[in-house]
Design an enzyme around this catalytic site. Structure first.
Site, mmCIF file in Angstrom:
data_model
loop_
_atom_site.group_PDB
_atom_site.id
_atom_site.type_symbol
_atom_site.label_atom_id
_atom_site.label_comp_id
_atom_site.label_asym_id
_atom_site.label_seq_id
_atom_site.Cartn_x
_atom_site.Cartn_y
_atom_site.Cartn_z
ATOM 1 N N PRO A 87 0.696 -1.466 -0.222
ATOM 2 C CA PRO A 87 -0.017 -0.038 0.070
ATOM 3 C C PRO A 87 1.034 1.393 -0.190
ATOM 4 O O PRO A 87 0.575 2.505 -0.169
ATOM 5 C CB PRO A 87 -0.571 0.158 1.545
ATOM 6 C CG PRO A 87 -0.052 -1.349 2.060
ATOM 7 C CD PRO A 87 1.016 -1.970 1.117
ATOM 8 N N GLU A 114 2.028 -8.712 8.220
ATOM 9 C CA GLU A 114 2.529 -6.947 8.951
ATOM 10 C C GLU A 114 2.978 -6.370 7.658
ATOM 11 O O GLU A 114 3.387 -4.981 7.471
ATOM 12 C CB GLU A 114 3.223 -6.569 9.889
ATOM 13 C CG GLU A 114 2.236 -6.895 11.232
ATOM 14 C CD GLU A 114 1.426 -6.015 11.515
ATOM 15 O OE1 GLU A 114 1.155 -4.713 11.332
ATOM 16 O OE2 GLU A 114 0.285 -6.143 11.505
ATOM 17 N N ARG A 152 -4.132 -6.634 -21.199
ATOM 18 C CA ARG A 152 -5.297 -6.087 -22.074
ATOM 19 C C ARG A 152 -4.511 -5.116 -22.992
ATOM 20 O O ARG A 152 -4.496 -5.139 -24.145
ATOM 21 C CB ARG A 152 -6.298 -4.848 -21.753
ATOM 22 C CG ARG A 152 -6.788 -5.694 -20.382
ATOM 23 C CD ARG A 152 -7.990 -5.051 -20.014
ATOM 24 N NE ARG A 152 -8.552 -4.476 -21.029
ATOM 25 C CZ ARG A 152 -9.543 -3.853 -21.890
ATOM 26 N NH1 ARG A 152 -8.960 -2.210 -21.700
ATOM 27 N NH2 ARG A 152 -10.399 -3.262 -22.545
ATOM 28 N N ASP A 167 -10.469 2.737 -24.946
ATOM 29 C CA ASP A 167 -10.980 2.632 -23.199
ATOM 30 C C ASP A 167 -10.562 4.384 -23.152
ATOM 31 O O ASP A 167 -9.644 4.807 -23.644
ATOM 32 C CB ASP A 167 -10.942 1.863 -22.561
ATOM 33 C CG ASP A 167 -11.555 0.337 -22.963
ATOM 34 O OD1 ASP A 167 -12.543 0.334 -23.691
ATOM 35 O OD2 ASP A 167 -10.772 -0.758 -23.244
HETATM 36 C C1 SAM Z 1 -1.608 -5.765 6.091
HETATM 37 S S1 SAM Z 1 -0.776 -5.666 4.194
HETATM 38 C C2 SAM Z 1 0.635 -5.074 5.155
HETATM 39 C C3 SAM Z 1 0.372 -3.262 5.266
HETATM 40 C C4 SAM Z 1 1.383 -2.522 6.267
HETATM 41 N N1 SAM Z 1 1.980 -2.987 7.345
HETATM 42 C C5 SAM Z 1 1.096 -1.919 6.081
HETATM 43 O O1 SAM Z 1 0.785 -0.203 6.811
HETATM 44 O O2 SAM Z 1 1.882 -1.199 5.057
HETATM 45 C C6 SAM Z 1 -0.317 -7.249 4.042
HETATM 46 C C7 SAM Z 1 0.121 -7.377 2.843
HETATM 47 O O3 SAM Z 1 -0.935 -6.722 1.761
HETATM 48 C C8 SAM Z 1 -0.240 -6.079 0.156
HETATM 49 N N2 SAM Z 1 -1.648 -4.675 0.263
HETATM 50 C C9 SAM Z 1 -2.363 -4.473 1.338
HETATM 51 N N3 SAM Z 1 -2.510 -3.081 0.877
HETATM 52 C C10 SAM Z 1 -2.305 -3.091 -0.544
HETATM 53 C C11 SAM Z 1 -2.509 -2.431 -1.878
HETATM 54 N N4 SAM Z 1 -3.042 -0.817 -1.712
HETATM 55 N N5 SAM Z 1 -1.823 -2.064 -2.758
HETATM 56 C C12 SAM Z 1 -0.889 -3.777 -3.098
HETATM 57 N N6 SAM Z 1 -1.011 -4.326 -2.000
HETATM 58 C C13 SAM Z 1 -1.351 -4.095 -0.819
HETATM 59 C C14 SAM Z 1 1.028 -5.794 0.737
HETATM 60 O O4 SAM Z 1 1.533 -7.234 0.213
HETATM 61 C C15 SAM Z 1 1.207 -6.048 2.001
HETATM 62 O O5 SAM Z 1 2.479 -6.366 2.768
#
Ligand code: SAM
Length: 248
Positions: A87, A114, A152, A167
């Site tokens: 994220p 995490e 795509r 698109d």
């Molecule tokens: C619960 S999340 C960990 C979040 C992390 N503790 C933070 O706050 O940045 C677990 C995993 O989900 C994936 N993930 C969660 N949200 C995402 C997003 N918006 N885009 C891409 N991957 C995401 C990532 O690979 C991440 O390591």
């Protein structure tokens, strides 16, 4: 084009790529999707991929060793980009999807819990990529979104290339509205120009509607797009009509 996805839940991808355009693309040999179980790259008998965080606190963190080992084994050339799904990463969009589609191999790492030991981001990943400002329980849904959008752009995957070009976002504008039968549904009629049989009139109507939709729904996009003089005139018309509607 080949996608390699590294995950602790390979079974999550079984159904999702076994239908529709992605399935056909794989059958035609245009796309190869290889899902790797991260546990296969561990060296201990418990196949441990995570551990407690240094410094204390809740949850578990993915260890770096299996991820580095997986990428070392999967990567075919040093140029193949490795994207850590996170994220905190660069926001995935149309442009990044198109850039990824130019690569022969793309590796996606799905985190969980995490997250992933920071050294993966520091020394292994080409870039961190996010699909939006919200937290998923894992990177797997993000990998599906990315693979779907990127595929795509792979030549031949979508039947009519011109539909990809038309698109939303392709030209920086949203797509025009689409209609099909019936002509009249619960009193809502399909716009008249679409029955005119006049291709120029239809094209002009669609251009104007694409501008109108963009103006109403995503005016921010218009700041980045270069409009032709004809489109500028159409956009003026859209603005004028909106003003007239407000005043009436
Ligand atoms: C619960 S999340 C960990 C979040 C992390 N503790 C933070 O706050 O940045 C677990 C995993 O989900 C994936 N993930 C969660 N949200 C995402 C997003 N918006 N885009 C891409 N991957 C995401 C990532 O690979 C991440 O390591």
């Amino acid at each position: 084009m080949r996608f390699d996805i590294i995950t602790i839940f390979p079974e999550m991808f079984t159904g999702v790529f076994s239908g529709g355009i992605i399935k056909k693309a794989q059958e035609k040999g245009l796309l190869q999707v290889v899902v790797h179980n991260l546990r296969d790259y561990t060296a201990d008998k418990h196949r441990q991929v995570d551990d407690r965080p240094f410094g204390g606190g809740e949850g578990m963190v993915f260890k770096p060793e299996p991820i580095f080992a997986a990428v070392d084994s999967i990567r075919r050339t040093a140029q193949a980009p490795v994207y850590l799904l996170s994220p905190q990463g660069r926001k995935f969009d149309h442009r990044l999807a198109r850039d990824m589609a130019r690569r022969r191999q793309v590796i996606l790492i799905c985190g969980r819990y995490e997250g992933v030991d920071e050294r993966v981001s520091q020394a292994l990943a080409t870039e961190e990529v996010s699909i939006g400002d919200y937290i998923l329980t894992g990177g797997e849904p993000a990998a599906v979104v990315i693979l779907d959008a990127v595929s795509r752009f792979v030549p031949g995957v979508v039947g009519k290339t011109d539909s990809v070009e038309r698109d939303s976002f392709s030209r920086g504008l949203l797509d025009f509205p689409h209609y099909t039968r019936p002509r009249d549904f619960r009193g809502m009629k399909v716009p008249q120009p679409l029955f005119s049989g006049d291709h120029r009139r239809i094209a002009a109507w669609r251009r104007k509607k694409a501008l109108e939709k963009t103006w109403f729904k995503r005016p921010d996009l218009l700041q980045a797009v270069e409009l032709s003089p004809e489109e500028e005139t159409l956009l003026d018309e859209v603005r004028r009509e909106q003003k007239e509607r407000k005043n009436s």
